[in-house]
Write an enzyme that holds these catalytic residues in place. Sequence first.
Site, PDB file in Angstrom:
ATOM      1  N   LYS A  91       0.808  -1.228   0.000  1.00  0.00           N
ATOM      2  CA  LYS A  91       0.000   0.000   0.000  1.00  0.00           C
ATOM      3  C   LYS A  91       0.840   1.276   0.000  1.00  0.00           C
ATOM      4  O   LYS A  91       0.428   2.296  -0.531  1.00  0.00           O
ATOM      5  CB  LYS A  91      -0.954  -0.003   1.191  1.00  0.00           C
ATOM      6  N   GLU A 113      -9.914   7.481   3.042  1.00  0.00           N
ATOM      7  CA  GLU A 113     -10.867   6.641   3.759  1.00  0.00           C
ATOM      8  C   GLU A 113     -10.124   5.392   4.196  1.00  0.00           C
ATOM      9  O   GLU A 113      -9.124   5.008   3.598  1.00  0.00           O
ATOM     10  CB  GLU A 113     -12.015   6.255   2.825  1.00  0.00           C
ATOM     11  N   SER A 372       1.683  -9.839  -0.789  1.00  0.00           N
ATOM     12  CA  SER A 372       1.316  -8.422  -0.682  1.00  0.00           C
ATOM     13  C   SER A 372       1.628  -7.791   0.662  1.00  0.00           C
ATOM     14  O   SER A 372       1.834  -6.581   0.752  1.00  0.00           O
ATOM     15  CB  SER A 372      -0.167  -8.237  -1.022  1.00  0.00           C
TER      16      SER A 372
HETATM   17  C1  LIG Z   1      -5.189  -3.903   1.505  1.00  0.00           C
HETATM   18  C2  LIG Z   1      -4.487  -5.164   1.259  1.00  0.00           C
HETATM   19  C3  LIG Z   1      -4.864  -6.046   0.226  1.00  0.00           C
HETATM   20  C4  LIG Z   1      -6.056  -5.828  -0.648  1.00  0.00           C
HETATM   21  O1  LIG Z   1      -6.065  -4.688  -1.412  1.00  0.00           O
HETATM   22  P1  LIG Z   1      -5.801  -4.730  -2.995  1.00  0.00           P
HETATM   23  O2  LIG Z   1      -6.130  -3.355  -3.426  1.00  0.00           O
HETATM   24  O3  LIG Z   1      -6.707  -5.774  -3.568  1.00  0.00           O
HETATM   25  O4  LIG Z   1      -4.384  -5.080  -3.175  1.00  0.00           O
HETATM   26  C5  LIG Z   1      -4.106  -7.187   0.009  1.00  0.00           C
HETATM   27  N1  LIG Z   1      -3.050  -7.490   0.797  1.00  0.00           N
HETATM   28  C6  LIG Z   1      -2.670  -6.681   1.803  1.00  0.00           C
HETATM   29  C7  LIG Z   1      -1.491  -7.075   2.631  1.00  0.00           C
HETATM   30  C8  LIG Z   1      -3.366  -5.505   2.073  1.00  0.00           C
HETATM   31  O5  LIG Z   1      -2.977  -4.712   3.088  1.00  0.00           O
END
Ligand SMILES: *Cc1c(COP(=O)(O)O)cnc(C)c1O
Length: 388
Positions: A91, A113, A372
Amino acid sequence: MQSASIENKGYFGEFGGSFVPEELQLVMDQIEGNFLKYKDDPEFIEEFKYYLREYVGRENPLTFAGRLTNELGGAKIYLKREDLNHTGSHKINNAIGQILLAKRMGLKRIIAETGAGQHGVATATACAMFGMECVIYMGKLDTERQALNVFRMELLGAKVVPVEKGQGRLKDAVDEALNDLVQNYKTTFYLLGSAVGPHPYPTMVKHFQAIISEESKRQILDKEGRLPTAVVACAGGGSNAIGAFAHYIEEKDVRLIGAEPAEAPTLSEGVPAVIHGFKCITLLDENGEPKPTYSIAAGLDYPGVGPEHSFLKTSGRAEYVTVTGQEALEAFKLLSKVEGIIPALESSHAIAHAVKLAKELSTEDVIVVNLSGRGDKDVEQVFHMLSK
Ligand SMILES: *Cc1c(COP(=O)(O)O)cnc(C)c1O
């Protein structure tokens, strides 16, 4: 009045666009103009890369998951380590990119938000570093359930505004943030957290998250001398997935696979509709309203998905599969145990699918999984789930 953008931009097939009131459309046009002006500007790119390197800690590795690969006996699995970024997920890439754009636009006040708080924390972090004023809108109910993230944002100098209107959830927080933007657009930039929303946000978020596949493509060519058989990423709004796919979309032999929670199976079971200012595939309830979902991974708990994913799905370029919370939990435990990496529950959905896929493929195949985020934030929740 809802009015569609008349221009043919920000569309991915029939999806995307900008369906917002006229006053908000003027603000979107301004953001679009500035985004187009700066995105290819060498100085802007240089500055973005500087902060990614010096603050976020990029480039992060593409780690060969050797023990996991051996255990499964199929395709080689590589992990793109977004979990190693400052603040623990992808993010921050987008937060830095959008703040730099706000800076170029001469705006010093950032609003955002947040639902579970992860995007709020990434935004507050980037604002602290750039010395920007930061206001985070959060549903009242969510502030109560995520008290620690509220405290984190406050530590970082942000003002968290609990939204009591409506049901006190994410949607109500978005509405309040948009109201604020319409009132204060002369000083304020709305930093949106996923590849969703009206144009130009999905395009802009993809642009900043594309660094993930820019790196992973170079890294996999270095390590394996070939492109991967498949790239797997979890999909909530779709920002980490679109970033992980971006540089492979034109490589038709690379399978692109998005993993959604079976409890919020947007692309698997949704229908085309306009929600939150753009057209996408979405889950609707019997009244035609966005359907409340429940995933164990707060970041995947969204009834819609970015417009480009909607298009990649309907055009057949990408595949989308569902993974249950239980399967994600098993993957969470497995990766922790065999690789010493505790993944975020969101990312665990991608891991779970990669585990299935690796067994179906041969030892000649290569899978790149986008990790992610890290799972530290989820350990307490998993502790409670497992002790039930
Ligand atoms: C917020 C988040 C997501 C989901 O958001 P996307 O916009 O679909 O990437 C996925 N993995 C993590 C670790 C997150 O913090």
